[in-house]
Design an enzyme around this catalytic site. Structure first.
Site, PDB file in Angstrom:
ATOM      1  CB  SER A 146      24.930  -9.853   7.350  1.00 48.60           C
ATOM      2  OG  SER A 146      25.289 -11.081   6.738  1.00 48.60           O
ATOM      3  N   GLY A 147      26.690  -9.129   4.583  1.00 48.42           N
ATOM      4  CA  GLY A 147      28.030  -9.337   4.051  1.00 48.42           C
ATOM      5  C   GLY A 147      28.485 -10.777   4.205  1.00 48.42           C
ATOM      6  N   GLY A 148      27.731 -11.578   4.972  1.00 46.15           N
ATOM      7  CA  GLY A 148      28.056 -12.987   5.175  1.00 46.15           C
ATOM      8  C   GLY A 148      27.557 -13.845   4.033  1.00 46.15           C
ATOM      9  CB  VAL A 149      28.521 -17.291   2.994  1.00 41.60           C
ATOM     10  CG1 VAL A 149      28.182 -18.101   4.245  1.00 41.60           C
ATOM     11  CG2 VAL A 149      28.346 -18.138   1.753  1.00 41.60           C
ATOM     12  CG  ASP A 150      24.291 -18.335   5.956  1.00 34.78           C
ATOM     13  OD1 ASP A 150      24.897 -19.151   5.241  1.00 34.78           O
ATOM     14  OD2 ASP A 150      24.281 -18.400   7.199  1.00 34.78           O
ATOM     15  CB  SER A 151      22.490 -12.285   3.942  1.00 45.73           C
ATOM     16  OG  SER A 151      23.763 -11.670   3.940  1.00 45.73           O
ATOM     17  CB  SER A 152      26.223 -13.091   0.011  1.00 39.59           C
ATOM     18  OG  SER A 152      26.740 -12.090   0.862  1.00 39.59           O
TER      19      SER A 152
ATOM     20  CD  GLU B  27      26.231 -40.899  13.509  1.00 39.40           C
ATOM     21  OE1 GLU B  27      25.804 -40.621  14.642  1.00 39.40           O
ATOM     22  OE2 GLU B  27      26.206 -42.062  13.029  1.00 39.40           O
TER      23      GLU B  27
ATOM     24  CB  CYS C   2      23.518 -45.447  19.046  1.00 37.40           C
ATOM     25  SG  CYS C   2      24.250 -45.546  20.698  1.00 37.40           S
TER      26      CYS C   2
ATOM     27  CG  HIS D 161      27.270 -42.915  16.961  1.00 37.70           C
ATOM     28  ND1 HIS D 161      26.095 -42.217  16.871  1.00 37.70           N
ATOM     29  CD2 HIS D 161      27.338 -43.384  18.233  1.00 37.70           C
ATOM     30  CE1 HIS D 161      25.471 -42.247  18.029  1.00 37.70           C
ATOM     31  NE2 HIS D 161      26.206 -42.958  18.880  1.00 37.70           N
TER      32      HIS D 161
END
Length: 506
Positions: free
Chosen positions: A220-226, A169, A79, A167
């Site tokens: 935190s219990g979330g996926v990133d920190s786990s 993508e 573009c 585009h």
């Protein structure tokens, strides 16, 4: 370092999407501001110029000298990126009579060109532009057109430089992934960016970087920190010390369940029960902004108290992911918001940061978690806000309101899993409204609370539609909540999309 393709960001809303599409092809890529080309270019195999909200003839448009890039690497302009290439070499870009936005079809396609190998004639593409290339330089050749756009794609003759006006993508470009795959082949870039290769190289890098140093990490219990915790554990074992704080605003039994999951993973975890501190600080506070600030501050205080008890800790681990890094810089390289802290930890802690996920998107984090053998309930858990149930209780927070919401939410989420609907929605939650209504239970008149159920479908949370859950399921949830949760006599379902509504209510 892996071979990579660089995306130069000119401000397009879909720049991250270009990167995600390349990652889906197992190609390692990175995004840089348009004027911050990386100094170390030894492993760069190609460059993509993104779109932009500007026109090339705007006085404030980003118009860097791209000749040095063109002469060193294969280039694909998308573009604005295509218009910039043409404009810089003497082509003409003009405002279209009407803005072309939406689906179009490639009327002509040159399948002999490497970029359009195996691309079908009449292939649907997605347009989003107010300008068009109306005249190309003599050394350009047109390789695709639509009914409305003569120069839908071009290549500079005898040069590995291409431009496309659409585009590729975007999902609505039917053969967009194939076009990007063709560009990867042109770049001769290895497609070896996999969760397994990421884990292998990351663990090796962490071992070298951290040695025998200790790392403290707030879970935190979330996926990133786990996933961050498991990667650090693979590298340095018990030298990563994880702290999981119960702020009294988690889901029902979540503190115990998450601690159990973490310990099964062999993590060194300390659980802190700080419910009373949070409840005391939040007493009588109804403003959502005040609640967020209080919850954040108390968390920092508790985390700091526990971290101060540890000896010889040199590093602070964080689950920062790639969108956080990208959002930390504007396309001019100026910091617009910083994710590289935990909201105000005291400077005297003087801990160095370690962020093993800083180059991953959320879906890639989940793929890495799967490769690590982590449990499904940790990896595919719905997004959960930092302030937790504090922003799902509208109005002031009390332990009794938390109990009501936890019980109602537990029934809702459990039934989503039971009916195999949990993974069909991006996020589901229950909201306790500051509304009471009349009801009849048995022979008695009641005057109790109302809860709202919320479920949305989305891919990135930027936009979201309300989930069309089956009526029999919603009826079951409503009956279970009203019959089993003391204090609730009415259940409603939120059918608002984002925009104009948000996913969370506060």
């Amino acid at each position: 370092m892996s071979e990579r393709i660089i995306i130069l960001d000119f401000g397009s809303q879909t720049t991250q999407l270009i990167a995600r599409r390349l990652r889906e092809l197992n190609v390692y890529c990175e995004i840089f501001p348009y004027n911050k080309f990386p100094e170390n270019s030894n492993n760069i195999r190609g460059v993509i110029f993104s779109g932009s909200p500007y026109s090339v003839y705007d006085k404030d448009a980003f118009k860097p000298d791209i000749s040095n890039i063109r002469n060193r690497f294969p280039v694909l302009g998308i573009c604005y990126g295509a218009q910039l290439i043409s404009h810089n070499l003497g082509g003409k870009v003009e405002a279209a009579g009407t803005r072309e936005y939406g689906r179009a079809n490639l009327y002509t396609v040159d399948n002999s060109n490497a970029l359009f190998k195996d691309i079908r004639k009449n292939s649907q593409v997605w347009m989003s532009h107010g300008d068009s290339i109306t005249q190309i330089p003599d050394n350009f050749e047109i390789i695709a057109s639509t009914d409305e756009v003569a120069v839908a794609a071009f290549q500079i003759k005898n040069e590995k430089t291409w431009g496309v006006q659409f585009h590729p993508e975007v999902f609505h470009s039917a053969d967009g992934m194939k076009i990007l795959e063709n560009f990867v082949d042109i770049c001769e870039c290895k497609r070896n960016w996999t969760p397994a290769s990421f884990i292998e190289t990351t663990v090796a890098d962490l071992k070298q970087k951290l040695g025998r140093d200790k790392v403290v990490l707030g879970l935190s219990g979330g996926v990133d920190s786990s996933v961050t915790a498991v990667l650090l554990n693979r590298a340095i074992g018990e030298n990563v010390i994880c702290i999981f704080v119960d702020n009294g605003l988690l889901r029902k039994n979540e503190f115990e369940n998450v601690l159990n999951d973490y310990r099964h993973l062999g993590l060194n975890v300390t659980g802190i029960d700080a419910r009373n501190k949070f409840y005391a600080a939040l007493a009588g506070i109804s403003s959502p902004e005040q609640k967020r600030k209080i919850i954040g501050k108390i968390f920092i205080d508790v985390f700091d108290e526990e971290a101060a008890k540890l000896k010889n800790v040199k590093w602070l681990g964080q689950g920062t992911i790639y969108p956080d890094i990208i959002e930390s810089l504007s396309i001019t390289g100026t910091t617009i918001k910083s994710h590289h802290n935990v909201g105000g930890l005291p400077e005297y802690m003087k801990l160095k940061l370690v962020e093993p996920l800083r180059l991953l998107f959320k879906d890639e984090v989940r793929r890495v978690g799967n490769e690590l053998g982590m449990s499904e309930n940790l990896i595919n858990r719905h997004p959960f806000p930092g302030p937790g149930l504090g922003i799902r209780i509208l109005g002031d927070i009390t332990p009794e309101k938390v109990r009501i919401l936890q019980d109602a939410d537990d029934i809702y989420i459990s039934l989503l899993r039971q009916y195999n609907l949990y993974n069909d929605v991006w996020q589901a939650c229950t909201i306790l409204l500051p509304v009471r209504s009349v009801g009849v239970m048995g022979d008695e008149r009641t005057y109790e609370n109302t809860v709202a159920l919320r479920a949305v479908t989305s891919t990135d949370a930027m936009t979201a539609d309300w989930a069309k859950l089956p009526y029999d399921f919603l009826a079951k949830v409503s009956n279970e909540i009203i019959n089993k949760v003391k204090g609730v006599n009415r259940v409603v379902y939120d059918i608002s999309s984002k925009p104009p509504a948000t996913i969370e209510w506060e």
